[in-house]
Write an enzyme that holds these catalytic residues in place. Sequence first.
Site, PDB file in Angstrom:
ATOM      1  N   ASP A  41       0.850  -1.183   0.000  1.00  0.00           N
ATOM      2  CA  ASP A  41       0.000   0.000   0.000  1.00  0.00           C
ATOM      3  C   ASP A  41       0.893   1.243   0.000  1.00  0.00           C
ATOM      4  O   ASP A  41       1.697   1.434   0.909  1.00  0.00           O
ATOM      5  CB  ASP A  41      -0.867  -0.041   1.269  1.00  0.00           C
ATOM      6  CG  ASP A  41      -2.012   0.956   1.216  1.00  0.00           C
ATOM      7  OD1 ASP A  41      -1.944   1.878   0.391  1.00  0.00           O
ATOM      8  OD2 ASP A  41      -2.954   0.816   2.008  1.00  0.00           O
TER       9      ASP A  41
ATOM     10  N   ASP B 218      -3.642   2.548  -5.425  1.00  0.00           N
ATOM     11  CA  ASP B 218      -2.405   2.569  -4.641  1.00  0.00           C
ATOM     12  C   ASP B 218      -2.229   1.330  -3.766  1.00  0.00           C
ATOM     13  O   ASP B 218      -1.490   1.345  -2.786  1.00  0.00           O
ATOM     14  CB  ASP B 218      -2.376   3.822  -3.753  1.00  0.00           C
ATOM     15  CG  ASP B 218      -3.611   3.936  -2.867  1.00  0.00           C
ATOM     16  OD1 ASP B 218      -4.505   3.062  -2.953  1.00  0.00           O
ATOM     17  OD2 ASP B 218      -3.701   4.896  -2.077  1.00  0.00           O
ATOM     18  N   GLU B 219      -2.907   0.231  -4.136  1.00  0.00           N
ATOM     19  CA  GLU B 219      -2.927  -0.921  -3.234  1.00  0.00           C
ATOM     20  C   GLU B 219      -2.888  -2.236  -4.024  1.00  0.00           C
ATOM     21  O   GLU B 219      -3.624  -2.394  -4.992  1.00  0.00           O
ATOM     22  CB  GLU B 219      -4.225  -0.835  -2.413  1.00  0.00           C
ATOM     23  CG  GLU B 219      -4.340  -1.836  -1.324  1.00  0.00           C
ATOM     24  CD  GLU B 219      -5.659  -1.693  -0.566  1.00  0.00           C
ATOM     25  OE1 GLU B 219      -5.731  -2.256   0.519  1.00  0.00           O
ATOM     26  OE2 GLU B 219      -6.602  -1.045  -1.061  1.00  0.00           O
TER      27      GLU B 219
END
Length: 406
Positions: free
Chosen positions: A11, A105-106
Amino acid sequence: MKNTKSIIHLDLDTFFVSAERRLDSKLNDKPLIVGGLGDRGVVAACSYETRKFGVHSGMSMKVARQLCPQSIVIKGNASTYTKFSHEVTEIIRSKVPSFEKASVDEFYADLTGMDRFFGISQFAKELQQTILKETYLPISFGLSQNKVVSKIATGEGKPYAQKIIEAGTEKSFLAPLAVNKIPMIGNKTFQKLLNLGVRRIETIQKMPVEVLESVLGKNGRTIWKRAHGIDNPPIIPFHERKSISTERTFNRDTIDMIRLHGTLVAMAESLAYQLRRGNKLTSNVSVKIRYSDFQTYSKQIKIPYTSADHILIPKVEELFKKLYTRRLLIRLIGVRFSGLVGGHYQINLFDDSEEMLNLYNSLDKIKNRFGEHSVMRATSMDAKTIGRMGNPFNGEPPIVLAHRKQ
């Protein structure tokens, strides 16, 4: 222990903030807020330096500025973040055999079996360092037997987490944490649990599963399993090609521009609603035309991640204008959104005010309750048969894991 899985959760730390710092290193270590600039704007991301003042994402910019007047406020740029997200994706793609992109973003990846070649924890740390070195974006990771524990571990270790939960220690790692650390426990469920006197995960671990089921229904069992660290949702491999589309063949070939425009708007509106309902964003829009002589043409455009009608409809209109060059009758038109990724409307908070967010939330609530056609743009009123009642993303496991707040 044989057959132990090794699932990593990655993350990016305060992604939008890190992206802005990559563009301008003078922003390092300064209190930084990214979001809509006006008083009606919303905070999309904020640096760790602002958090001790009570600033958090999703709050109104006006309140954030009052809490932390010394902060630097920057209007975000979705195309920059989309580009940086692709860079990180490419590094992960080059290093692991199969991974899931849960949001902008993960990421999750299954590293099981890699320890035969080199230590998994060593590999995870090297991957983290490679991403930082090549993209200047700090990323955290959690490593355990399953997605849920790894995600919680990342959250506990941030920023720049390197949190490894050994097999067999999941229960003791989870026990002291607040129950709302479990993905899928939102505010309502959290309230219900607090009313029962349940604050820590440890309390759930001591309860019979039936008690939780009687209070929370079938979600109770999932939450109980997650509290024990034994829920194993699958990794959904990432393919750039995931898409949703819709097309319309006219019963009579047409050149009626008003009708064509109305149909296109209805298609874009319907697909955008499906994206938001499935918690997805698109990064690629294409339009297709088939003329009366059966010649078919299509055009596509790459765009920053979004699920917003007011961004997608003009793109569809623009593509159609470029595409419609032969003065012939049209037999079919179609719209496709591809390059999909998990994520919500957050990435478009830079231009938009709370009113715009509230408008989408309200419209979607009405559509969820009364059906997709209960509220639509005037332009698309005549195209009522476009759209579907079902959720195109139902075939997948719940996308709950992709989002902080759930």
